[in-house]
Write a protein that holds these residues in place. Structure first.
Motif, PDB file in Angstrom:
ATOM      1  N   LEU A  35       0.833  -1.206   0.000  1.00 46.86           N
ATOM      2  CA  LEU A  35       0.000   0.000   0.000  1.00 46.86           C
ATOM      3  C   LEU A  35       0.868   1.257   0.000  1.00 46.86           C
ATOM      4  N   LEU A  36       1.928   1.213   0.798  1.00 52.26           N
ATOM      5  CA  LEU A  36       2.874   2.335   0.823  1.00 52.26           C
ATOM      6  C   LEU A  36       3.570   2.477  -0.526  1.00 52.26           C
ATOM      7  N   LEU A  37       3.995   1.357  -1.100  1.00 54.67           N
ATOM      8  CA  LEU A  37       4.647   1.389  -2.410  1.00 54.67           C
ATOM      9  C   LEU A  37       3.718   1.959  -3.475  1.00 54.67           C
ATOM     10  N   ARG A  38       2.454   1.554  -3.453  1.00 55.77           N
ATOM     11  CA  ARG A  38       1.494   2.065  -4.426  1.00 55.77           C
ATOM     12  C   ARG A  38       1.322   3.573  -4.289  1.00 55.77           C
ATOM     13  N   ARG A  39       1.187   4.041  -3.043  1.00 57.77           N
ATOM     14  CA  ARG A  39       1.007   5.474  -2.814  1.00 57.77           C
ATOM     15  C   ARG A  39       2.240   6.264  -3.256  1.00 57.77           C
ATOM     16  N   LEU A  40       3.407   5.738  -2.942  1.00 58.85           N
ATOM     17  CA  LEU A  40       4.644   6.398  -3.339  1.00 58.85           C
ATOM     18  C   LEU A  40       4.767   6.448  -4.857  1.00 58.85           C
ATOM     19  N   GLU A  41       4.475   5.327  -5.511  1.00 58.18           N
ATOM     20  CA  GLU A  41       4.555   5.288  -6.973  1.00 58.18           C
ATOM     21  C   GLU A  41       3.539   6.245  -7.594  1.00 58.18           C
ATOM     22  N   HIS A  42       2.356   6.287  -7.043  1.00 65.62           N
ATOM     23  CA  HIS A  42       1.322   7.183  -7.565  1.00 65.62           C
ATOM     24  C   HIS A  42       1.739   8.642  -7.413  1.00 65.62           C
ATOM     25  N   ARG A  43       2.290   8.975  -6.253  1.00 65.99           N
ATOM     26  CA  ARG A  43       2.687  10.366  -5.992  1.00 65.99           C
ATOM     27  C   ARG A  43       3.857  10.795  -6.875  1.00 65.99           C
ATOM     28  N   LEU A  44       4.848   9.915  -7.042  1.00 67.93           N
ATOM     29  CA  LEU A  44       6.037  10.275  -7.806  1.00 67.93           C
ATOM     30  C   LEU A  44       5.885  10.037  -9.309  1.00 67.93           C
ATOM     31  N   GLY A  45       5.027   9.114  -9.696  1.00 60.71           N
ATOM     32  CA  GLY A  45       4.823   8.818 -11.109  1.00 60.71           C
ATOM     33  C   GLY A  45       6.030   8.203 -11.798  1.00 60.71           C
ATOM     34  N   LEU A  46       6.842   7.479 -11.036  1.00 61.98           N
ATOM     35  CA  LEU A  46       8.069   6.930 -11.599  1.00 61.98           C
ATOM     36  C   LEU A  46       7.815   5.911 -12.707  1.00 61.98           C
ATOM     37  N   LEU A  47       6.841   5.034 -12.521  1.00 61.28           N
ATOM     38  CA  LEU A  47       6.609   4.005 -13.535  1.00 61.28           C
ATOM     39  C   LEU A  47       6.045   4.607 -14.812  1.00 61.28           C
ATOM     40  N   ARG A  89       2.343 -17.104 -11.408  1.00 64.70           N
ATOM     41  CA  ARG A  89       1.425 -18.063 -10.801  1.00 64.70           C
ATOM     42  C   ARG A  89       0.966 -17.570  -9.435  1.00 64.70           C
ATOM     43  N   LYS A  90       1.906 -17.122  -8.621  1.00 75.60           N
ATOM     44  CA  LYS A  90       1.543 -16.631  -7.296  1.00 75.60           C
ATOM     45  C   LYS A  90       0.729 -15.350  -7.387  1.00 75.60           C
ATOM     46  N   ALA A  91       1.039 -14.509  -8.361  1.00 76.46           N
ATOM     47  CA  ALA A  91       0.273 -13.272  -8.525  1.00 76.46           C
ATOM     48  C   ALA A  91      -1.183 -13.592  -8.825  1.00 76.46           C
ATOM     49  N   GLN A  92      -1.420 -14.577  -9.661  1.00 79.72           N
ATOM     50  CA  GLN A  92      -2.796 -14.970  -9.970  1.00 79.72           C
ATOM     51  C   GLN A  92      -3.488 -15.542  -8.746  1.00 79.72           C
ATOM     52  N   GLU A  93      -2.780 -16.342  -7.955  1.00 79.27           N
ATOM     53  CA  GLU A  93      -3.359 -16.939  -6.758  1.00 79.27           C
ATOM     54  C   GLU A  93      -3.723 -15.892  -5.719  1.00 79.27           C
ATOM     55  N   ARG A  94      -2.976 -14.813  -5.682  1.00 80.49           N
ATOM     56  CA  ARG A  94      -3.152 -13.827  -4.614  1.00 80.49           C
ATOM     57  C   ARG A  94      -4.011 -12.633  -4.996  1.00 80.49           C
ATOM     58  N   ARG A  95      -4.588 -12.630  -6.164  1.00 83.22           N
ATOM     59  CA  ARG A  95      -5.391 -11.479  -6.584  1.00 83.22           C
ATOM     60  C   ARG A  95      -6.559 -11.204  -5.643  1.00 83.22           C
ATOM     61  N   ALA A  96      -7.020 -12.221  -4.957  1.00 84.03           N
ATOM     62  CA  ALA A  96      -8.162 -12.052  -4.064  1.00 84.03           C
ATOM     63  C   ALA A  96      -7.781 -11.374  -2.757  1.00 84.03           C
ATOM     64  N   ASP A  97      -6.502 -11.331  -2.440  1.00 81.45           N
ATOM     65  CA  ASP A  97      -6.070 -10.707  -1.194  1.00 81.45           C
ATOM     66  C   ASP A  97      -6.351  -9.207  -1.251  1.00 81.45           C
ATOM     67  N   ALA A  98      -7.060  -8.701  -0.285  1.00 78.14           N
ATOM     68  CA  ALA A  98      -7.529  -7.309  -0.328  1.00 78.14           C
ATOM     69  C   ALA A  98      -6.395  -6.302  -0.439  1.00 78.14           C
ATOM     70  N   ASP A  99      -5.284  -6.512   0.272  1.00 75.00           N
ATOM     71  CA  ASP A  99      -4.194  -5.553   0.191  1.00 75.00           C
ATOM     72  C   ASP A  99      -3.580  -5.512  -1.194  1.00 75.00           C
ATOM     73  N   ARG A 100      -3.414  -6.664  -1.810  1.00 74.26           N
ATOM     74  CA  ARG A 100      -2.809  -6.697  -3.135  1.00 74.26           C
ATOM     75  C   ARG A 100      -3.758  -6.119  -4.180  1.00 74.26           C
ATOM     76  N   VAL A 101      -5.050  -6.352  -4.038  1.00 75.11           N
ATOM     77  CA  VAL A 101      -6.004  -5.788  -4.982  1.00 75.11           C
ATOM     78  C   VAL A 101      -5.947  -4.267  -4.921  1.00 75.11           C
ATOM     79  N   ARG A 102      -5.863  -3.718  -3.705  1.00 75.52           N
ATOM     80  CA  ARG A 102      -5.779  -2.268  -3.560  1.00 75.52           C
ATOM     81  C   ARG A 102      -4.465  -1.711  -4.074  1.00 75.52           C
ATOM     82  N   ALA A 103      -3.400  -2.516  -4.076  1.00 78.55           N
ATOM     83  CA  ALA A 103      -2.093  -2.036  -4.516  1.00 78.55           C
ATOM     84  C   ALA A 103      -1.975  -1.963  -6.027  1.00 78.55           C
ATOM     85  N   ARG A 104      -2.885  -2.590  -6.759  1.00 79.03           N
ATOM     86  CA  ARG A 104      -2.797  -2.557  -8.226  1.00 79.03           C
ATOM     87  C   ARG A 104      -3.137  -1.208  -8.764  1.00 79.03           C
TER      88      ARG A 104
END
Length: 104
Positions: A35-47, A89-104
């Protein structure tokens, strides 16, 4: 067998504040850093910036995922501790995890 682990530990006061540590767990996710990484990336626009300067030699008619989306998948996968071939494979398995869904 006795339970020798403390459920709550109190430390010395910090000024006027009481400091306690509680180990009951509750609803805990090890992925809060995403969640922190997502917010930081969103704020800085690095990607977005990186995707804007990289050349994409793929045929535009055949592109299913943008370069930006693939960069985000890789960076957030690394942030989640995924390495190597198991990444997708693990990314597909974990898509249902609420924190990871919010981080996308």
């Amino acid at each position: 067998m006795p339970d020798c682990t403390a459920k709550r530990i109190a430390f010395e006061r910090f000024g006027r504040r009481r400091v306690e540590v509680d180990f009951d767990g509750g609803d805990v996710s090890s992925d809060g850093g995403l969640l922190l990484l997502r917010r930081l990336e969103h704020r800085l626009g690095l990607l977005d910036a990186v995707a804007g300067v990289l050349a994409d030699a793929r045929d535009p008619q055949r592109i299913e995922h943008t370069l930006r989306d693939m960069l985000r998948q890789r960076v957030f996968g690394l942030g989640a501790g995924l390495r190597g071939p198991e990444r997708s494979r693990k990314a597909q398995e974990r898509r249902a995890d609420a924190d990871r869904v919010r981080a996308r």
